[in-house]
Design a protein around this motif. Structure first.
Motif, mmCIF file in Angstrom:
data_model
loop_
_atom_site.group_PDB
_atom_site.id
_atom_site.type_symbol
_atom_site.label_atom_id
_atom_site.label_comp_id
_atom_site.label_asym_id
_atom_site.label_seq_id
_atom_site.Cartn_x
_atom_site.Cartn_y
_atom_site.Cartn_z
ATOM 1 N N ARG A 1 66.453 47.442 -9.533
ATOM 2 C CA ARG A 1 65.586 47.501 -8.836
ATOM 3 C C ARG A 1 63.869 48.026 -9.508
ATOM 4 N N GLU A 2 64.860 48.389 -11.433
ATOM 5 C CA GLU A 2 63.357 48.239 -12.398
ATOM 6 C C GLU A 2 62.582 47.017 -12.133
ATOM 7 N N LEU A 3 63.950 45.657 -12.583
ATOM 8 C CA LEU A 3 63.742 44.534 -12.042
ATOM 9 C C LEU A 3 62.532 43.967 -10.728
ATOM 10 N N GLN A 4 62.952 44.576 -9.714
ATOM 11 C CA GLN A 4 62.288 44.782 -8.421
ATOM 12 C C GLN A 4 60.585 45.495 -8.845
ATOM 13 N N LEU A 5 61.027 46.284 -8.993
ATOM 14 C CA LEU A 5 59.576 47.019 -9.005
ATOM 15 C C LEU A 5 58.147 46.084 -10.355
ATOM 16 N N GLN A 6 59.429 46.176 -11.704
ATOM 17 C CA GLN A 6 58.682 45.736 -12.910
ATOM 18 C C GLN A 6 57.749 43.963 -11.921
ATOM 19 N N GLN A 7 58.301 43.168 -11.283
ATOM 20 C CA GLN A 7 57.955 41.843 -10.509
ATOM 21 C C GLN A 7 57.129 42.365 -9.222
ATOM 22 N N GLN A 8 57.130 43.395 -9.094
ATOM 23 C CA GLN A 8 56.079 43.297 -7.675
ATOM 24 C C GLN A 8 54.907 44.224 -8.347
ATOM 25 N N MET A 9 54.751 44.858 -9.587
ATOM 26 C CA MET A 9 53.797 45.343 -10.688
ATOM 27 C C MET A 9 52.760 43.918 -10.636
ATOM 28 N N GLN A 10 54.183 43.350 -11.446
ATOM 29 C CA GLN A 10 53.003 42.720 -12.429
ATOM 30 C C GLN A 10 52.260 41.039 -11.522
ATOM 31 N N PHE A 11 53.439 41.364 -10.371
ATOM 32 C CA PHE A 11 52.166 40.342 -9.363
ATOM 33 C C PHE A 11 50.812 40.797 -8.770
ATOM 34 N N LEU A 12 51.731 41.658 -7.876
ATOM 35 C CA LEU A 12 50.282 42.244 -7.875
ATOM 36 C C LEU A 12 48.924 42.705 -8.663
ATOM 37 N N GLN A 13 48.951 43.241 -9.948
ATOM 38 C CA GLN A 13 48.159 43.133 -11.341
ATOM 39 C C GLN A 13 47.605 41.337 -11.228
ATOM 40 N N ASP A 14 48.249 40.029 -11.718
ATOM 41 C CA ASP A 14 48.000 38.779 -11.871
ATOM 42 C C ASP A 14 46.904 38.949 -11.174
ATOM 43 N N GLN A 15 47.347 39.443 -8.625
ATOM 44 C CA GLN A 15 46.942 38.583 -7.788
ATOM 45 C C GLN A 15 45.332 39.135 -7.922
ATOM 46 N N SER A 16 45.110 40.756 -9.036
ATOM 47 C CA SER A 16 44.122 41.330 -8.840
ATOM 48 C C SER A 16 43.049 40.391 -10.075
ATOM 49 N N ARG A 17 43.975 39.941 -10.658
ATOM 50 C CA ARG A 17 43.126 39.714 -12.343
ATOM 51 C C ARG A 17 42.596 38.332 -11.475
ATOM 52 N N THR A 18 43.476 36.813 -10.244
ATOM 53 C CA THR A 18 42.791 36.009 -9.855
ATOM 54 C C THR A 18 42.168 36.475 -8.915
ATOM 55 N N LYS A 19 41.660 37.505 -8.467
ATOM 56 C CA LYS A 19 39.811 37.512 -7.336
ATOM 57 C C LYS A 19 39.215 37.831 -7.804
ATOM 58 N N LEU A 20 39.503 38.815 -9.194
ATOM 59 C CA LEU A 20 38.324 38.882 -9.476
ATOM 60 C C LEU A 20 37.772 37.986 -10.586
ATOM 61 N N MET A 21 38.229 37.056 -11.377
ATOM 62 C CA MET A 21 37.577 35.721 -12.121
ATOM 63 C C MET A 21 37.474 34.571 -10.268
ATOM 64 N N GLN A 22 37.702 35.121 -9.287
ATOM 65 C CA GLN A 22 37.393 34.234 -8.012
ATOM 66 C C GLN A 22 36.010 34.779 -7.712
ATOM 67 N N GLN A 23 35.408 35.834 -8.123
ATOM 68 C CA GLN A 23 34.451 36.735 -7.584
ATOM 69 C C GLN A 23 33.529 36.632 -9.102
ATOM 70 N N ASP A 24 34.220 36.692 -10.042
ATOM 71 C CA ASP A 24 32.724 36.280 -10.814
ATOM 72 C C ASP A 24 32.124 34.530 -10.720
ATOM 73 N N LEU A 25 33.076 33.504 -10.524
ATOM 74 C CA LEU A 25 32.859 32.538 -10.254
ATOM 75 C C LEU A 25 31.760 32.575 -8.780
ATOM 76 N N ASN A 26 32.274 33.118 -7.324
ATOM 77 C CA ASN A 26 31.437 32.718 -6.940
ATOM 78 C C ASN A 26 29.622 33.914 -6.981
ATOM 79 N N ARG A 27 29.664 34.896 -8.241
ATOM 80 C CA ARG A 27 28.704 34.806 -8.619
ATOM 81 C C ARG A 27 27.755 33.998 -9.625
ATOM 82 N N VAL A 28 28.305 33.031 -9.660
ATOM 83 C CA VAL A 28 27.707 32.373 -11.082
ATOM 84 C C VAL A 28 26.796 31.243 -10.444
ATOM 85 N N ARG A 29 27.756 31.438 -9.062
ATOM 86 C CA ARG A 29 27.230 30.060 -7.909
ATOM 87 C C ARG A 29 25.650 29.607 -7.601
#
Length: 160
Positions: free
Chosen positions: A132-160
């Motif tokens: 259960r602990e690892l499942q929660l860690q995986q879900q949290m990590q995936f969401l954090q990584d996804q959020s960071r990637t989306k922020l980078m993509q937004q930054d790149l869109n602003r640079v355009r």
């Protein structure tokens, strides 16, 4: 005959106790095997989910890297004074992207080590808790990584 009654009763009682003990022992063994099989299935599913999440992350990172490379090429074809801050932003985004890639590699190795540790755990309750602990860690990590990637993509869109 009176002497045999207590002996017969005692034998019957002993037989009943032994039969119920044997049945309980067999049931207990089946329960342990079922629990272990169920938990192994959960560990396997966790591993498969981690692999799927890894592929999703890799795809997002690949797309972000492609955007970054495209913006760099566009900037190289249009040199000028405004290009310097833009180049700095692209370089900063590249550093963030590289950092995220390294963190994801580290997290993947840590998750695999944790899965191996869970597979070796003998105590079913601790094993279930670790799953259960690892499942929660995986879900949290995936969401954090996804959020960071989306922020980078937004930054790149602003640079355009």
């Amino acid at each position: 005959m009176k002497l045999l009654r207590p002996v017969i009763a005692s034998l019957l009682l002993s037989t009943l106790l032994l039969a119920s003990t044997a049945r309980w022992a067999a049931t207990d063994q089946l329960r342990k095997e079922w629990t272990q099989a169920t938990q192994q299935k959960q560990v396997n599913e966790l591993s498969q989910r981690e692999q799927l999440d890894h592929f999703k992350r890799a795809l997002e990172l690949h797309q972000t890297q492609g955007q970054l490379d495209q913006l760099r090429q566009q900037g190289a074809s249009r040199p000028g004074l405004a290009a310097q801050p833009r180049l700095q932003q692209l370089n900063e985004t590249q550093k963030q992207l590289d950092q995220l890639k390294l963190e994801q590699q580290l997290n993947r190795v840590q998750h695999e080590l944790k899965l191996n540790e869970i597979a070796r755990e003998q105590h079913p309750f601790r094993r279930q808790e670790q799953i259960r602990e690892l499942q929660l860690q995986q879900q949290m990590q995936f969401l954090q990584d996804q959020s960071r990637t989306k922020l980078m993509q937004q930054d790149l869109n602003r640079v355009r």
